[in-house]
Motif scaffolding. Structure first.
Motif, PDB file in Angstrom:
ATOM      1  N   GLY A  79     -32.848  38.940  12.665  1.00 45.79           N
ATOM      2  CA  GLY A  79     -31.591  37.952  11.998  1.00 45.79           C
ATOM      3  C   GLY A  79     -32.276  37.038  11.466  1.00 45.79           C
ATOM      4  O   GLY A  79     -31.642  36.261  10.549  1.00 45.79           O
ATOM      5  N   ILE A  80     -33.262  36.131  12.262  1.00 44.91           N
ATOM      6  CA  ILE A  80     -33.929  34.896  11.511  1.00 44.91           C
ATOM      7  C   ILE A  80     -34.745  35.047  10.360  1.00 44.91           C
ATOM      8  O   ILE A  80     -34.870  34.740   9.475  1.00 44.91           O
ATOM      9  CB  ILE A  80     -34.844  34.286  12.753  1.00 44.91           C
ATOM     10  CG1 ILE A  80     -33.790  33.862  13.965  1.00 44.91           C
ATOM     11  CG2 ILE A  80     -35.638  33.535  12.135  1.00 44.91           C
ATOM     12  CD1 ILE A  80     -34.829  33.364  15.332  1.00 44.91           C
ATOM     13  N   LYS A  81     -35.571  36.344  10.583  1.00 41.76           N
ATOM     14  CA  LYS A  81     -36.455  36.726   9.382  1.00 41.76           C
ATOM     15  C   LYS A  81     -35.495  36.951   8.032  1.00 41.76           C
ATOM     16  O   LYS A  81     -36.166  36.554   7.123  1.00 41.76           O
ATOM     17  CB  LYS A  81     -37.033  37.969   9.867  1.00 41.76           C
ATOM     18  CG  LYS A  81     -38.310  38.400   8.853  1.00 41.76           C
ATOM     19  CD  LYS A  81     -39.450  37.446   9.158  1.00 41.76           C
ATOM     20  CE  LYS A  81     -40.673  38.226   8.279  1.00 41.76           C
ATOM     21  NZ  LYS A  81     -41.611  37.213   8.200  1.00 41.76           N
ATOM     22  N   ILE A  82     -34.406  37.518   8.222  1.00 43.78           N
ATOM     23  CA  ILE A  82     -33.697  37.794   6.978  1.00 43.78           C
ATOM     24  C   ILE A  82     -32.844  36.758   6.622  1.00 43.78           C
ATOM     25  O   ILE A  82     -32.024  36.901   5.619  1.00 43.78           O
ATOM     26  CB  ILE A  82     -33.141  39.244   7.027  1.00 43.78           C
ATOM     27  CG1 ILE A  82     -31.900  39.324   8.141  1.00 43.78           C
ATOM     28  CG2 ILE A  82     -34.229  40.256   7.257  1.00 43.78           C
ATOM     29  CD1 ILE A  82     -31.441  40.829   8.334  1.00 43.78           C
ATOM     30  N   GLY A  83     -32.956  35.849   7.479  1.00 44.09           N
ATOM     31  CA  GLY A  83     -31.950  34.619   7.027  1.00 44.09           C
ATOM     32  C   GLY A  83     -30.432  34.595   7.424  1.00 44.09           C
ATOM     33  O   GLY A  83     -29.727  33.921   6.968  1.00 44.09           O
ATOM     34  N   GLU A  86     -29.677  30.937  11.583  1.00 42.33           N
ATOM     35  CA  GLU A  86     -30.511  29.659  11.496  1.00 42.33           C
ATOM     36  C   GLU A  86     -31.755  29.713  12.342  1.00 42.33           C
ATOM     37  O   GLU A  86     -31.427  30.079  13.885  1.00 42.33           O
ATOM     38  CB  GLU A  86     -29.710  28.630  11.655  1.00 42.33           C
ATOM     39  CG  GLU A  86     -30.039  27.476  11.135  1.00 42.33           C
ATOM     40  CD  GLU A  86     -30.938  26.563  11.860  1.00 42.33           C
ATOM     41  OE1 GLU A  86     -32.055  26.063  11.647  1.00 42.33           O
ATOM     42  OE2 GLU A  86     -30.130  26.203  13.041  1.00 42.33           O
ATOM     43  N   SER A  87     -32.817  29.295  11.902  1.00 41.22           N
ATOM     44  CA  SER A  87     -34.132  29.501  12.967  1.00 41.22           C
ATOM     45  C   SER A  87     -33.963  28.643  14.085  1.00 41.22           C
ATOM     46  O   SER A  87     -34.237  29.342  15.382  1.00 41.22           O
ATOM     47  CB  SER A  87     -35.286  29.112  12.126  1.00 41.22           C
ATOM     48  OG  SER A  87     -35.550  29.656  11.025  1.00 41.22           O
ATOM     49  N   SER A  88     -33.529  27.448  14.397  1.00 40.52           N
ATOM     50  CA  SER A  88     -33.596  26.636  15.544  1.00 40.52           C
ATOM     51  C   SER A  88     -32.527  27.227  16.395  1.00 40.52           C
ATOM     52  O   SER A  88     -32.740  27.545  17.664  1.00 40.52           O
ATOM     53  CB  SER A  88     -33.250  25.365  15.217  1.00 40.52           C
ATOM     54  OG  SER A  88     -31.934  25.017  14.750  1.00 40.52           O
ATOM     55  N   VAL A  89     -31.433  27.833  16.029  1.00 41.48           N
ATOM     56  CA  VAL A  89     -30.457  28.421  16.911  1.00 41.48           C
ATOM     57  C   VAL A  89     -30.979  29.710  17.495  1.00 41.48           C
ATOM     58  O   VAL A  89     -30.970  29.934  18.628  1.00 41.48           O
ATOM     59  CB  VAL A  89     -29.002  28.591  16.242  1.00 41.48           C
ATOM     60  CG1 VAL A  89     -28.211  29.541  17.204  1.00 41.48           C
ATOM     61  CG2 VAL A  89     -28.448  27.295  15.767  1.00 41.48           C
ATOM     62  N   GLY A  90     -31.509  30.549  16.302  1.00 43.28           N
ATOM     63  CA  GLY A  90     -32.225  31.908  16.806  1.00 43.28           C
ATOM     64  C   GLY A  90     -33.364  31.558  18.076  1.00 43.28           C
ATOM     65  O   GLY A  90     -33.078  32.473  18.930  1.00 43.28           O
ATOM     66  N   PHE A  91     -34.072  30.734  17.568  1.00 35.20           N
ATOM     67  CA  PHE A  91     -35.255  30.750  18.558  1.00 35.20           C
ATOM     68  C   PHE A  91     -34.855  29.981  19.881  1.00 35.20           C
ATOM     69  O   PHE A  91     -35.437  30.301  20.837  1.00 35.20           O
ATOM     70  CB  PHE A  91     -36.527  29.874  17.709  1.00 35.20           C
ATOM     71  CG  PHE A  91     -37.277  30.622  16.850  1.00 35.20           C
ATOM     72  CD1 PHE A  91     -37.905  31.675  17.377  1.00 35.20           C
ATOM     73  CD2 PHE A  91     -37.376  30.036  15.416  1.00 35.20           C
ATOM     74  CE1 PHE A  91     -38.547  32.422  16.314  1.00 35.20           C
ATOM     75  CE2 PHE A  91     -38.025  30.753  14.793  1.00 35.20           C
ATOM     76  CZ  PHE A  91     -38.663  32.033  14.802  1.00 35.20           C
TER      77      PHE A  91
END
Length: 118
Positions: A79-83, A86-91
């Motif tokens: 989900g992060i990789k394909i946008g 949101e990166s900070s939420v996902g990580f």
């Protein structure tokens, strides 16, 4: 012990709620449904395991919860990789799920060390 008092169950419920919030605006229903199902499966299997009569059965459901956590981490990365996430939420979610997984692994080891009915 009731499952509601377990820190691992409480944290898994919190991360599930956070996953649902993170996916609210996601327009990809396939990924959204898969991620939310994986997240929901973690605390659900912990609860189901704790309600079982034998330690062997309990362990089986903790193993299923651990597998669901692995699925969720994978789906969050995608989900992060394909946008879509949101990166900070996902990580942040990935980090929390990995911590929950470590707790599940510790519980599995502890419960397996106490199995006398196998």
């Amino acid at each position: 012990m009731r499952f509601e008092s377990l820190a691992v169950w409480q944290r898994a419920c919190r991360v599930t709620c956070e996953v649902y919030k993170a996916m609210t605006l996601c327009k990809d229903n396939v990924l959204k449904n898969q991620i939310t199902r994986s997240a929901l499966s973690i605390p659900s299997n912990i609860a189901e395991g704790e309600e079982r009569e034998t330690i062997k059965d309990m362990v089986r459901f903790y193993v299923i919860a651990k597998g669901s956590a692995g699925e969720l981490v994978t789906q969050l990365y995608i989900g992060i990789k394909i946008g879509l996430i949101e990166s900070s939420v996902g990580f942040s979610l990935i980090d929390e799920v990995k911590q929950i997984t470590a707790m599940i692994v510790a519980i599995i080891k502890y419960k397996r060390s106490n199995i006398s009915e196998i």
